[in-house]
Motif scaffolding. Structure first.
Motif, PDB file in Angstrom:
ATOM      1  N   VAL A  19       0.822  -1.221   0.000  1.00  0.00           N
ATOM      2  CA  VAL A  19       0.000   0.000   0.000  1.00  0.00           C
ATOM      3  C   VAL A  19       0.852   1.264   0.000  1.00  0.00           C
ATOM      4  CG1 VAL A  19      -1.977  -1.070   1.174  1.00  0.00           C
ATOM      5  CG2 VAL A  19      -0.281   0.183   2.521  1.00  0.00           C
ATOM      6  N   ARG A  20       2.125   1.126   0.350  1.00  0.00           N
ATOM      7  CA  ARG A  20       2.962   2.324   0.399  1.00  0.00           C
ATOM      8  C   ARG A  20       3.095   2.983  -0.970  1.00  0.00           C
ATOM      9  NH1 ARG A  20       8.095  -0.081   3.394  1.00  0.00           N
ATOM     10  NH2 ARG A  20       7.952  -1.351   1.536  1.00  0.00           N
ATOM     11  N   GLU A  21       2.863   2.202  -2.001  1.00  0.00           N
ATOM     12  CA  GLU A  21       2.924   2.782  -3.347  1.00  0.00           C
ATOM     13  C   GLU A  21       1.630   3.519  -3.697  1.00  0.00           C
ATOM     14  OE1 GLU A  21       4.322  -0.060  -6.220  1.00  0.00           O
ATOM     15  OE2 GLU A  21       6.010  -0.615  -4.943  1.00  0.00           O
ATOM     16  N   PHE A  22       0.636   3.395  -2.843  1.00  0.00           N
ATOM     17  CA  PHE A  22      -0.649   4.068  -3.065  1.00  0.00           C
ATOM     18  C   PHE A  22      -1.051   4.774  -1.774  1.00  0.00           C
ATOM     19  CE2 PHE A  22      -0.352  -0.035  -5.183  1.00  0.00           C
ATOM     20  CZ  PHE A  22      -0.416   0.343  -6.522  1.00  0.00           C
ATOM     21  N   PRO A  23      -0.479   5.950  -1.524  1.00  0.00           N
ATOM     22  CA  PRO A  23      -0.643   6.613  -0.215  1.00  0.00           C
ATOM     23  C   PRO A  23      -2.089   6.731   0.252  1.00  0.00           C
ATOM     24  CG  PRO A  23       0.957   7.776  -1.557  1.00  0.00           C
ATOM     25  CD  PRO A  23       0.368   6.715  -2.442  1.00  0.00           C
ATOM     26  N   ALA A  24      -3.028   6.911  -0.673  1.00  0.00           N
ATOM     27  CA  ALA A  24      -4.426   7.041  -0.263  1.00  0.00           C
ATOM     28  C   ALA A  24      -4.948   5.752   0.353  1.00  0.00           C
ATOM     29  CB  ALA A  24      -5.297   7.428  -1.454  1.00  0.00           C
ATOM     30  N   ARG A  25      -4.262   4.640   0.087  1.00  0.00           N
ATOM     31  CA  ARG A  25      -4.712   3.336   0.575  1.00  0.00           C
ATOM     32  C   ARG A  25      -4.162   2.975   1.944  1.00  0.00           C
ATOM     33  NH1 ARG A  25      -9.211   1.893  -1.658  1.00  0.00           N
ATOM     34  NH2 ARG A  25      -9.107   1.495  -3.879  1.00  0.00           N
ATOM     35  N   VAL A  26      -3.208   3.772   2.421  1.00  0.00           N
ATOM     36  CA  VAL A  26      -2.604   3.449   3.719  1.00  0.00           C
ATOM     37  C   VAL A  26      -3.668   3.461   4.814  1.00  0.00           C
ATOM     38  CG1 VAL A  26      -0.985   4.281   5.479  1.00  0.00           C
ATOM     39  CG2 VAL A  26      -0.272   4.179   3.084  1.00  0.00           C
ATOM     40  N   LYS A  27      -4.597   4.416   4.722  1.00  0.00           N
ATOM     41  CA  LYS A  27      -5.652   4.498   5.741  1.00  0.00           C
ATOM     42  C   LYS A  27      -6.629   3.332   5.641  1.00  0.00           C
ATOM     43  CE  LYS A  27      -5.183   9.337   6.692  1.00  0.00           C
ATOM     44  NZ  LYS A  27      -5.753  10.676   6.706  1.00  0.00           N
ATOM     45  N   CYS A  28      -6.814   2.830   4.423  1.00  0.00           N
ATOM     46  CA  CYS A  28      -7.657   1.634   4.257  1.00  0.00           C
ATOM     47  C   CYS A  28      -7.019   0.457   4.980  1.00  0.00           C
ATOM     48  CB  CYS A  28      -7.813   1.282   2.780  1.00  0.00           C
ATOM     49  SG  CYS A  28      -8.544   2.595   1.787  1.00  0.00           S
ATOM     50  N   ALA A  29      -5.707   0.319   4.797  1.00  0.00           N
ATOM     51  CA  ALA A  29      -4.999  -0.827   5.381  1.00  0.00           C
ATOM     52  C   ALA A  29      -4.879  -0.713   6.891  1.00  0.00           C
ATOM     53  CB  ALA A  29      -3.613  -0.959   4.751  1.00  0.00           C
ATOM     54  N   SER A  30      -4.793   0.523   7.410  1.00  0.00           N
ATOM     55  CA  SER A  30      -4.562   0.646   8.852  1.00  0.00           C
ATOM     56  C   SER A  30      -5.842   0.847   9.658  1.00  0.00           C
ATOM     57  CB  SER A  30      -3.558   1.769   9.144  1.00  0.00           C
ATOM     58  OG  SER A  30      -3.970   2.956   8.537  1.00  0.00           O
ATOM     59  N   LEU A  31      -6.982   1.011   8.979  1.00  0.00           N
ATOM     60  CA  LEU A  31      -8.241   1.261   9.701  1.00  0.00           C
ATOM     61  C   LEU A  31      -8.547   0.179  10.739  1.00  0.00           C
ATOM     62  CD1 LEU A  31     -10.867   2.889  10.114  1.00  0.00           C
ATOM     63  CD2 LEU A  31     -11.900   1.505   8.298  1.00  0.00           C
ATOM     64  N   ALA A  32      -8.453  -1.086  10.326  1.00  0.00           N
ATOM     65  CA  ALA A  32      -8.777  -2.178  11.251  1.00  0.00           C
ATOM     66  C   ALA A  32      -7.866  -2.148  12.473  1.00  0.00           C
ATOM     67  CB  ALA A  32      -8.643  -3.525  10.537  1.00  0.00           C
ATOM     68  N   TRP A  33      -6.605  -1.802  12.257  1.00  0.00           N
ATOM     69  CA  TRP A  33      -5.640  -1.786  13.368  1.00  0.00           C
ATOM     70  C   TRP A  33      -5.939  -0.656  14.344  1.00  0.00           C
ATOM     71  CZ3 TRP A  33      -2.223  -5.598  14.333  1.00  0.00           C
ATOM     72  CH2 TRP A  33      -2.007  -6.536  13.301  1.00  0.00           C
ATOM     73  N   HIS A  34      -6.256   0.515  13.808  1.00  0.00           N
ATOM     74  CA  HIS A  34      -6.617   1.628  14.690  1.00  0.00           C
ATOM     75  C   HIS A  34      -7.882   1.288  15.482  1.00  0.00           C
ATOM     76  CE1 HIS A  34      -3.584   4.441  13.510  1.00  0.00           C
ATOM     77  NE2 HIS A  34      -3.902   4.364  12.237  1.00  0.00           N
ATOM     78  N   THR A  35      -8.802   0.622  14.811  1.00  0.00           N
ATOM     79  CA  THR A  35     -10.061   0.266  15.469  1.00  0.00           C
ATOM     80  C   THR A  35      -9.814  -0.779  16.558  1.00  0.00           C
ATOM     81  OG1 THR A  35     -11.130   0.679  13.338  1.00  0.00           O
ATOM     82  CG2 THR A  35     -12.460  -0.393  15.040  1.00  0.00           C
ATOM     83  N   LEU A  36      -8.934  -1.710  16.272  1.00  0.00           N
ATOM     84  CA  LEU A  36      -8.557  -2.708  17.285  1.00  0.00           C
ATOM     85  C   LEU A  36      -7.980  -2.032  18.520  1.00  0.00           C
ATOM     86  CD1 LEU A  36      -7.810  -5.727  18.134  1.00  0.00           C
ATOM     87  CD2 LEU A  36      -5.559  -5.205  17.194  1.00  0.00           C
ATOM     88  N   LEU A  37      -7.075  -1.101  18.282  1.00  0.00           N
ATOM     89  CA  LEU A  37      -6.442  -0.419  19.401  1.00  0.00           C
ATOM     90  C   LEU A  37      -7.468   0.335  20.235  1.00  0.00           C
ATOM     91  CD1 LEU A  37      -3.349  -0.759  19.524  1.00  0.00           C
ATOM     92  CD2 LEU A  37      -3.250   1.732  19.417  1.00  0.00           C
ATOM     93  N   ALA A  38      -8.398   1.004  19.541  1.00  0.00           N
ATOM     94  CA  ALA A  38      -9.461   1.739  20.240  1.00  0.00           C
ATOM     95  C   ALA A  38     -10.306   0.776  21.062  1.00  0.00           C
ATOM     96  CB  ALA A  38     -10.322   2.500  19.244  1.00  0.00           C
ATOM     97  N   ALA A  39     -10.590  -0.396  20.502  1.00  0.00           N
ATOM     98  CA  ALA A  39     -11.393  -1.390  21.221  1.00  0.00           C
ATOM     99  C   ALA A  39     -10.658  -1.833  22.482  1.00  0.00           C
ATOM    100  CB  ALA A  39     -11.690  -2.588  20.321  1.00  0.00           C
ATOM    101  N   LEU A  40      -9.362  -2.084  22.365  1.00  0.00           N
ATOM    102  CA  LEU A  40      -8.596  -2.563  23.513  1.00  0.00           C
ATOM    103  C   LEU A  40      -8.464  -1.495  24.583  1.00  0.00           C
ATOM    104  CD1 LEU A  40      -5.784  -4.674  21.798  1.00  0.00           C
ATOM    105  CD2 LEU A  40      -7.873  -5.462  22.932  1.00  0.00           C
ATOM    106  N   ARG A  41      -8.514  -0.235  24.154  1.00  0.00           N
ATOM    107  CA  ARG A  41      -8.462   0.852  25.134  1.00  0.00           C
ATOM    108  C   ARG A  41      -9.833   1.161  25.682  1.00  0.00           C
ATOM    109  NH1 ARG A  41      -4.380   5.142  23.153  1.00  0.00           N
ATOM    110  NH2 ARG A  41      -6.173   6.447  23.502  1.00  0.00           N
ATOM    111  N   ALA A  42     -10.813   0.391  25.224  1.00  0.00           N
ATOM    112  CA  ALA A  42     -12.188   0.555  25.677  1.00  0.00           C
ATOM    113  C   ALA A  42     -12.716   1.946  25.402  1.00  0.00           C
ATOM    114  CB  ALA A  42     -12.333   0.199  27.160  1.00  0.00           C
ATOM    115  N   ASP A  43     -12.191   2.561  24.345  1.00  0.00           N
ATOM    116  CA  ASP A  43     -12.752   3.833  23.903  1.00  0.00           C
ATOM    117  C   ASP A  43     -14.142   3.580  23.357  1.00  0.00           C
ATOM    118  OD1 ASP A  43      -9.746   5.337  22.486  1.00  0.00           O
ATOM    119  OD2 ASP A  43     -10.480   5.179  24.533  1.00  0.00           O
ATOM    120  N   SER A  44     -15.009   4.540  23.489  1.00  0.00           N
ATOM    121  CA  SER A  44     -16.313   4.365  22.875  1.00  0.00           C
ATOM    122  C   SER A  44     -16.426   5.315  21.701  1.00  0.00           C
ATOM    123  CB  SER A  44     -17.414   4.637  23.890  1.00  0.00           C
ATOM    124  OG  SER A  44     -17.203   5.896  24.460  1.00  0.00           O
TER     125      SER A  44
END
Ligand code: ZN
Length: 166
Positions: free
Chosen positions: A120-145
């Motif tokens: 995805v690094r060759e398609f910068p607009a796609r980096v957020k697509c690839a990292s969305l699940a990871w950011h969401t996982l982290l938020a879940a583990l931090r019990a953010d709502s």
């Protein structure tokens, strides 16, 4: 990226998009969070069941582009069974990889199959697509709502409290 890695990238993303793993609501989830990437329209809910400091199971639901779905599919696979610290360090390794220069080597030893997302690094607009699940996982583990949005920040779920980011 080598031609081999490029082929693998396409193959893996198509496969996980067609047959996403862990693609269901986790009824007995102890943590969950919603993620949204407005640039592409990807929406995910990540469910995690944590027991004794480990991710017993992770799953997701939602709709989005092939990359966001494939990434969530591989992420839920990768973190299931890991300790919370292990899941966080995998997040960090993944995030480091997708935000590094496109000619920097990926680190397959640390990331295993997740290294295909170096593509995805060759398609910068796609980096957020690839990292969305990871950011969401982290938020879940931090019990953010609420909903994690990728809008206007590189790392919405982790930047808070770290200081100095923008
Ligand atoms: Zn997307």
């Amino acid at each position: 990226m080598t031609p081999e890695l490029r082929d693998l990238y396409q193959e893996v993303i198509l496969d996980h998009n067609r047959r996403p793993r862990h693609f269901h609501v986790l009824q007995d989830a102890s943590h969950r969070a919603d993620g949204y990437n407005p640039l592409c329209g990807d929406r995910l809910t990540v469910y995690v069941q944590v027991e004794d400091g480990r991710v017993r199971e992770a799953s997701f639901q939602g709709s989005g582009c092939a990359i966001s779905k494939a990434s969530a599919s591989m992420m839920t696979d990768a973190v299931s069974g890991k300790s919370l610290a292990g899941a966080r360090s995998l997040f960090e390794a993944f995030h480091r990889m997708v935000t590094s220069a496109s000619d920097a080597p990926a680190d397959p030893a640390e990331l295993g199959k997740l290294a295909v997302f170096a593509g995805v690094r060759e398609f910068p607009a796609r980096v957020k697509c690839a990292s969305l699940a990871w950011h969401t996982l982290l938020a879940a583990l931090r019990a953010d709502s609420g909903t994690v949005s990728t809008e206007g920040a590189d790392e919405p779920a982790v930047a808070r409290g770290a200081g100095g980011h923008r």
